[in-house]
Design a protein around this motif. Structure first.
Motif, PDB file in Angstrom:
ATOM      1  N   TYR A   1     -56.544-107.418 -42.316  1.00  0.00           N
ATOM      2  CA  TYR A   1     -55.459-106.457 -42.522  1.00  0.00           C
ATOM      3  C   TYR A   1     -55.869-105.170 -43.225  1.00  0.00           C
ATOM      4  CZ  TYR A   1     -52.687-110.225 -40.716  1.00  0.00           C
ATOM      5  OH  TYR A   1     -52.198-111.204 -39.903  1.00  0.00           O
ATOM      6  N   LEU A   2     -57.047-105.142 -43.769  1.00  0.00           N
ATOM      7  CA  LEU A   2     -57.523-103.881 -44.366  1.00  0.00           C
ATOM      8  C   LEU A   2     -58.389-103.101 -43.374  1.00  0.00           C
ATOM      9  CD1 LEU A   2     -57.081-102.615 -47.177  1.00  0.00           C
ATOM     10  CD2 LEU A   2     -59.343-103.434 -47.833  1.00  0.00           C
ATOM     11  N   GLN A   3     -58.762-103.804 -42.311  1.00  0.00           N
ATOM     12  CA  GLN A   3     -59.624-103.168 -41.311  1.00  0.00           C
ATOM     13  C   GLN A   3     -58.822-102.220 -40.422  1.00  0.00           C
ATOM     14  OE1 GLN A   3     -60.986-105.648 -38.097  1.00  0.00           O
ATOM     15  NE2 GLN A   3     -63.030-104.718 -38.114  1.00  0.00           N
ATOM     16  N   GLY A   4     -59.445-101.111 -40.026  1.00  0.00           N
ATOM     17  CA  GLY A   4     -58.829-100.211 -39.053  1.00  0.00           C
ATOM     18  C   GLY A   4     -59.599-100.341 -37.746  1.00  0.00           C
ATOM     19  N   ALA A   5     -60.367 -99.294 -37.401  1.00  0.00           N
ATOM     20  CA  ALA A   5     -61.162 -99.310 -36.173  1.00  0.00           C
ATOM     21  C   ALA A   5     -62.200-100.438 -36.252  1.00  0.00           C
ATOM     22  CB  ALA A   5     -61.867 -97.970 -36.009  1.00  0.00           C
ATOM     23  N   GLU A   6     -62.523-101.001 -35.086  1.00  0.00           N
ATOM     24  CA  GLU A   6     -63.350-102.211 -35.080  1.00  0.00           C
ATOM     25  C   GLU A   6     -64.806-101.999 -35.499  1.00  0.00           C
ATOM     26  OE1 GLU A   6     -62.608-103.971 -31.290  1.00  0.00           O
ATOM     27  OE2 GLU A   6     -61.136-105.360 -32.167  1.00  0.00           O
ATOM     28  N   ASP A   7     -65.245-100.741 -35.491  1.00  0.00           N
ATOM     29  CA  ASP A   7     -66.632-100.474 -35.889  1.00  0.00           C
ATOM     30  C   ASP A   7     -66.838-100.618 -37.392  1.00  0.00           C
ATOM     31  OD1 ASP A   7     -66.899 -99.809 -33.301  1.00  0.00           O
ATOM     32  OD2 ASP A   7     -67.005 -97.636 -33.611  1.00  0.00           O
ATOM     33  N   PHE A   8     -65.751-100.754 -38.122  1.00  0.00           N
ATOM     34  CA  PHE A   8     -65.852-100.809 -39.589  1.00  0.00           C
ATOM     35  C   PHE A   8     -65.242-102.093 -40.120  1.00  0.00           C
ATOM     36  CE2 PHE A   8     -65.425 -96.444 -38.157  1.00  0.00           C
ATOM     37  CZ  PHE A   8     -66.482 -95.807 -38.806  1.00  0.00           C
ATOM     38  N   THR A   9     -65.768-102.534 -41.267  1.00  0.00           N
ATOM     39  CA  THR A   9     -65.208-103.744 -41.893  1.00  0.00           C
ATOM     40  C   THR A   9     -64.210-103.350 -42.988  1.00  0.00           C
ATOM     41  OG1 THR A   9     -66.867-103.794 -43.644  1.00  0.00           O
ATOM     42  CG2 THR A   9     -67.419-104.941 -41.575  1.00  0.00           C
ATOM     43  N   ALA A  10     -63.468-104.360 -43.432  1.00  0.00           N
ATOM     44  CA  ALA A  10     -62.529-104.137 -44.536  1.00  0.00           C
ATOM     45  C   ALA A  10     -63.296-103.690 -45.779  1.00  0.00           C
ATOM     46  CB  ALA A  10     -61.756-105.417 -44.820  1.00  0.00           C
ATOM     47  N   GLU A  11     -64.478-104.266 -45.968  1.00  0.00           N
ATOM     48  CA  GLU A  11     -65.263-103.886 -47.139  1.00  0.00           C
ATOM     49  C   GLU A  11     -65.691-102.413 -47.062  1.00  0.00           C
ATOM     50  OE1 GLU A  11     -68.594-106.440 -48.392  1.00  0.00           O
ATOM     51  OE2 GLU A  11     -69.495-104.626 -49.248  1.00  0.00           O
ATOM     52  N   ASP A  12     -66.058-101.960 -45.847  1.00  0.00           N
ATOM     53  CA  ASP A  12     -66.406-100.537 -45.668  1.00  0.00           C
ATOM     54  C   ASP A  12     -65.258 -99.666 -46.159  1.00  0.00           C
ATOM     55  OD1 ASP A  12     -68.775-101.161 -44.409  1.00  0.00           O
ATOM     56  OD2 ASP A  12     -67.959-100.971 -42.369  1.00  0.00           O
ATOM     57  N   ARG A  13     -64.055-100.081 -45.782  1.00  0.00           N
ATOM     58  CA  ARG A  13     -62.893 -99.258 -46.118  1.00  0.00           C
ATOM     59  C   ARG A  13     -62.618 -99.298 -47.617  1.00  0.00           C
ATOM     60  NH1 ARG A  13     -57.046 -99.871 -43.989  1.00  0.00           N
ATOM     61  NH2 ARG A  13     -56.099 -97.928 -44.700  1.00  0.00           N
ATOM     62  N   LEU A  14     -62.703-100.492 -48.185  1.00  0.00           N
ATOM     63  CA  LEU A  14     -62.433-100.630 -49.614  1.00  0.00           C
ATOM     64  C   LEU A  14     -63.439 -99.820 -50.439  1.00  0.00           C
ATOM     65  CD1 LEU A  14     -60.495-101.956 -51.612  1.00  0.00           C
ATOM     66  CD2 LEU A  14     -62.078-103.892 -51.758  1.00  0.00           C
ATOM     67  N   ARG A  15     -64.699 -99.868 -50.042  1.00  0.00           N
ATOM     68  CA  ARG A  15     -65.718 -99.107 -50.782  1.00  0.00           C
ATOM     69  C   ARG A  15     -65.415 -97.605 -50.753  1.00  0.00           C
ATOM     70  NH1 ARG A  15     -70.260-101.429 -52.652  1.00  0.00           N
ATOM     71  NH2 ARG A  15     -70.586-103.592 -52.037  1.00  0.00           N
ATOM     72  N   MET A  16     -65.034 -97.125 -49.577  1.00  0.00           N
ATOM     73  CA  MET A  16     -64.776 -95.687 -49.451  1.00  0.00           C
ATOM     74  C   MET A  16     -63.508 -95.293 -50.205  1.00  0.00           C
ATOM     75  SD  MET A  16     -66.796 -93.590 -48.308  1.00  0.00           S
ATOM     76  CE  MET A  16     -67.936 -93.951 -47.016  1.00  0.00           C
ATOM     77  N   ILE A  17     -62.520 -96.178 -50.187  1.00  0.00           N
ATOM     78  CA  ILE A  17     -61.283 -95.925 -50.943  1.00  0.00           C
ATOM     79  C   ILE A  17     -61.591 -95.817 -52.437  1.00  0.00           C
ATOM     80  CG2 ILE A  17     -59.191 -97.140 -51.757  1.00  0.00           C
ATOM     81  CD1 ILE A  17     -58.773 -98.004 -48.823  1.00  0.00           C
ATOM     82  N   ARG A  18     -62.425 -96.736 -52.930  1.00  0.00           N
ATOM     83  CA  ARG A  18     -62.777 -96.699 -54.356  1.00  0.00           C
ATOM     84  C   ARG A  18     -63.568 -95.442 -54.703  1.00  0.00           C
ATOM     85  NH1 ARG A  18     -58.912 -99.469 -55.704  1.00  0.00           N
ATOM     86  NH2 ARG A  18     -58.969-101.705 -55.353  1.00  0.00           N
ATOM     87  N   LEU A  19     -64.396 -95.004 -53.761  1.00  0.00           N
ATOM     88  CA  LEU A  19     -65.167 -93.774 -54.015  1.00  0.00           C
ATOM     89  C   LEU A  19     -64.214 -92.581 -54.174  1.00  0.00           C
ATOM     90  CD1 LEU A  19     -68.085 -92.585 -54.228  1.00  0.00           C
ATOM     91  CD2 LEU A  19     -67.902 -92.030 -51.806  1.00  0.00           C
ATOM     92  N   VAL A  20     -63.263 -92.474 -53.269  1.00  0.00           N
ATOM     93  CA  VAL A  20     -62.286 -91.374 -53.369  1.00  0.00           C
ATOM     94  C   VAL A  20     -61.528 -91.479 -54.691  1.00  0.00           C
ATOM     95  CG1 VAL A  20     -60.128 -90.458 -52.409  1.00  0.00           C
ATOM     96  CG2 VAL A  20     -62.005 -91.056 -50.883  1.00  0.00           C
ATOM     97  N   GLU A  21     -61.094 -92.682 -55.008  1.00  0.00           N
ATOM     98  CA  GLU A  21     -60.328 -92.898 -56.233  1.00  0.00           C
ATOM     99  C   GLU A  21     -61.151 -92.455 -57.459  1.00  0.00           C
ATOM    100  OE1 GLU A  21     -59.628 -97.027 -56.897  1.00  0.00           O
ATOM    101  OE2 GLU A  21     -57.832 -96.701 -58.090  1.00  0.00           O
ATOM    102  N   ASN A  22     -62.379 -92.909 -57.523  1.00  0.00           N
ATOM    103  CA  ASN A  22     -63.188 -92.652 -58.720  1.00  0.00           C
ATOM    104  C   ASN A  22     -63.720 -91.233 -58.822  1.00  0.00           C
ATOM    105  OD1 ASN A  22     -62.934 -95.231 -59.825  1.00  0.00           O
ATOM    106  ND2 ASN A  22     -64.504 -96.032 -58.456  1.00  0.00           N
ATOM    107  N   VAL A  23     -64.028 -90.630 -57.691  1.00  0.00           N
ATOM    108  CA  VAL A  23     -64.586 -89.273 -57.758  1.00  0.00           C
ATOM    109  C   VAL A  23     -63.460 -88.232 -57.759  1.00  0.00           C
ATOM    110  CG1 VAL A  23     -66.127 -87.584 -56.697  1.00  0.00           C
ATOM    111  CG2 VAL A  23     -66.734 -90.007 -56.660  1.00  0.00           C
ATOM    112  N   ALA A  24     -62.571 -88.315 -56.777  1.00  0.00           N
ATOM    113  CA  ALA A  24     -61.548 -87.269 -56.656  1.00  0.00           C
ATOM    114  C   ALA A  24     -60.571 -87.281 -57.821  1.00  0.00           C
ATOM    115  CB  ALA A  24     -60.795 -87.427 -55.334  1.00  0.00           C
ATOM    116  N   MET A  25     -60.289 -88.466 -58.339  1.00  0.00           N
ATOM    117  CA  MET A  25     -59.309 -88.539 -59.427  1.00  0.00           C
ATOM    118  C   MET A  25     -59.965 -88.838 -60.770  1.00  0.00           C
ATOM    119  SD  MET A  25     -56.482 -90.140 -57.014  1.00  0.00           S
ATOM    120  CE  MET A  25     -57.568 -90.263 -55.653  1.00  0.00           C
ATOM    121  N   GLY A  26     -61.273 -88.737 -60.806  1.00  0.00           N
ATOM    122  CA  GLY A  26     -61.998 -89.060 -62.040  1.00  0.00           C
ATOM    123  C   GLY A  26     -61.972 -87.930 -63.063  1.00  0.00           C
ATOM    124  N   VAL A  27     -62.498 -88.255 -64.229  1.00  0.00           N
ATOM    125  CA  VAL A  27     -62.499 -87.298 -65.353  1.00  0.00           C
ATOM    126  C   VAL A  27     -63.255 -86.015 -64.993  1.00  0.00           C
ATOM    127  CG1 VAL A  27     -63.265 -86.925 -67.728  1.00  0.00           C
ATOM    128  CG2 VAL A  27     -62.332 -89.134 -67.064  1.00  0.00           C
TER     129      VAL A  27
END
Ligand code: SF4
Ligand code: FE
Length: 502
Positions: A412-438
């Motif tokens: 349920y976290l997966q989108g396009a089949e070329d990517f895994t749920a973990e791929d998506r979660l990692r990228m989401i965390r990167l956006v969260e930590n960098v874009a909204m970071g100190v």
């Protein structure tokens, strides 16, 4: 000397005399503590960069003081190209860390003192210039990790240091002996300080004669007796303690600390200002412009990270070809490259301050920082738009790893089949930590001076009378255009009257 990152790590691990606190508890080994480790790794990247293929050239420079190669982070800029190399290096380092790597404040402090002590030498204070050159050589020779400590606790903001009810609201000289000085007070929001070997301490504002006890600049080992460092909290910081490898900021981060000086002794050979209030205004102006220029590099580099993550996330859910997505990415590129262009302009339009020293262009450096105070918020907003609501709602890595949930979350976290749920979660965390970071949000606004400070500089530096003359001529008015450039206030130390005004 150009040290390796591992050599730096060794030097700051297990220091017996250092006094550092994280969330109320004392920390001896900053290299192992989960809260500080990401920050140490980010600092370490500035050493590694001098050895890695893609940054080796930018990461080193030739020092005429030692007549050998040094890490660029301890280099005195000798040309406009040197200044541009700084901005380019910072952008590349942001790609390696996705965070503030904290070493630029010490670097800017060295360059500031280089100019100010040169001015002092021309006014009969050659001894102080010699002290500084000796210290600079020591730093370059040992490739030390420096903090720049400038911002004071400041107490009541509309009172001068000497008028404060708390006498130590600004760092103060309490005693002068023939061997050195004693200081008490605190420096606040000091970037990276727990990960450094030495601190360069500078005054935070222009001062008048009545504030001379507060006109103090010096350098000191971070583990000096009486120095206490209290590391500040950050958004999501406790995640680091979870020992995860997706959610818990496993990569790089920065920290800021409150540095308390409790009757600390500074030997005289490390004292650069002790009562010379007339240099404080110039010093602050020179430092702040140096640091404001650098932001065009590091924040643009973080912009690149966020653009990349946003484009990847769009691909992961199959919307990368949508025109509105392309348009948002284009806007992010424009905002990022604008910050960078301003930093490069501040470098290549540099001001020569003495035979061998170059300062940034103060107008363009202030413009750079003012853009940086605005654009990261816009970039972050676009990245949230592109990342989708999951950036605020995605399950934790612990859910993904729970055998009872793994299969569901993967599906349920997966989108396009070329990517895994973990791929998506990692990228989401990167956006969260960098874009909204100190570093990208708060530091972009307040680092190197809050936005109002840049606006004061715009009106001081811009010659509005000249602009009026230009307009008058074009409008056909009779008065003559006088090409008299505005006086350059940084050329001379400020007068007493000016200091009083400030
Ligand atoms: Fe360097 Fe940027 Fe961090 Fe300042 S905010 S120390 S310029 S990386
Ligand atoms: Fe900063």
């Amino acid at each position: 000397v150009v040290r390796t990152g591992d050599n730096y790590l060794q030097s700051i691990s297990n220091r017996s005399k250092v006094e550092i606190y994280v969330m109320g508890k004392e920390v001896k080994d900053v290299t192992k503590h989960p809260f500080l480790k990401p920050s140490v790794m980010s600092f370490k990247a500035t050493f590694d960069a001098a050895w890695e293929e893609d940054t080796k050239e930018l990461g080193r420079a030739w020092s005429p003081f030692l007549e050998e190669e040094v890490n660029r982070f301890n280099h005195i800029h000798r040309s406009p190209e040197d200044l541009a190399a700084k901005v380019k290096l910072l952008r590349k380092l942001s790609h390696k860390t996705g965070a503030c790597f904290q070493r630029c404040v010490g670097w800017d402090s060295l360059n500031t003192l280089n100019i100010v002590t040169t001015m002092m030498a021309s006014k009969g204070k050659k001894e102080i210039r010699d002290r500084f050159v000796e210290y600079l050589k020591y730093v370059q020779k040992n490739d030390l990790a420096l903090a720049g400590a400038m911002t004071d606790a400041k107490g009541v903001r509309n009172l001068k240091p000497s008028q404060q009810p708390n006498k130590n609201a600004y760092l103060r000289i309490t005693e002068v002996t023939k061997d050195g000085i004693y200081v008490s007070g605190a420096k606040a929001n000091i970037t990276g300080v727990a990960a450094t070997e030495e601190m360069v301490v500078l005054p935070t504002r222009a001062m008048g004669p009545e504030d001379k006890d507060y006109a103090v600049a010096f350098a000191l080992p971070t583990d000096s007796e009486g120095v206490k460092i209290v590391v500040g909290r950050q958004l999501n910081d406790a995640r680091r303690m979870e020992e995860g490898e997706i959610d818990g900021l496993p990569y790089f981060y920065n920290h800021e600390g409150l540095v308390i000086f409790d009757n600390v002794f500074v030997p005289m050979n490390r004292v650069f200002l002790a009562g010379e209030w007339e240099y404080t205004g110039t010093l602050v102006e020179i430092f702040s412009a140096y640091h404001r220029q650098g932001y065009g590099g590091c924040k643009a580099g973080l912009g690149d990270v966020i653009i990349g993550a946003s484009a990847d996330l769009a691909k992961q859910i199959g919307v990368d070809r949508a025109s509105h997505v392309q348009d948002k990415l284009t806007e992010m590129i424009f905002l990022t490259e604008t910050m960078y262009s301003a930093g490069i302009a501040a470098s290549l339009n540099a001001v020569k301050m003495c035979d061998t020293c170059w300062w940034v262009n103060p107008m363009h450096a202030n413009v750079t920082k003012h853009l940086v105070a605005r654009f990261p918020a816009q970039i972050a907003q676009l990245s949230i738009d592109l990342a989708g609501g999951a950036v605020g709602t995605a399950p934790s890595e612990w859910d993904l790893k729970n055998p009872k949930l793994k299969e569901y979350i993967s599906r349920y976290l997966q989108g396009a089949e070329d990517f895994t749920a973990e791929d998506r979660l990692r990228m989401i965390r990167l956006v969260e930590n960098v874009a909204m970071g100190v570093a990208f949000q708060i530091e972009s606004v307040h680092g190197a001076g809050s936005p109002a400070a840049q606006r004061i500089m715009f009106s001081r530096l811009y010659d509005i009378n000249f602009a009026q003359e230009v307009a008058k001529k074009l409008a056909g008015r009779k008065s003559e255009v006088k090409f008299t450039p505005k006086a350059e206030p940084w050329r001379d130390s400020q007068s007493e009257a000016e200091a009083k005004e400030l």
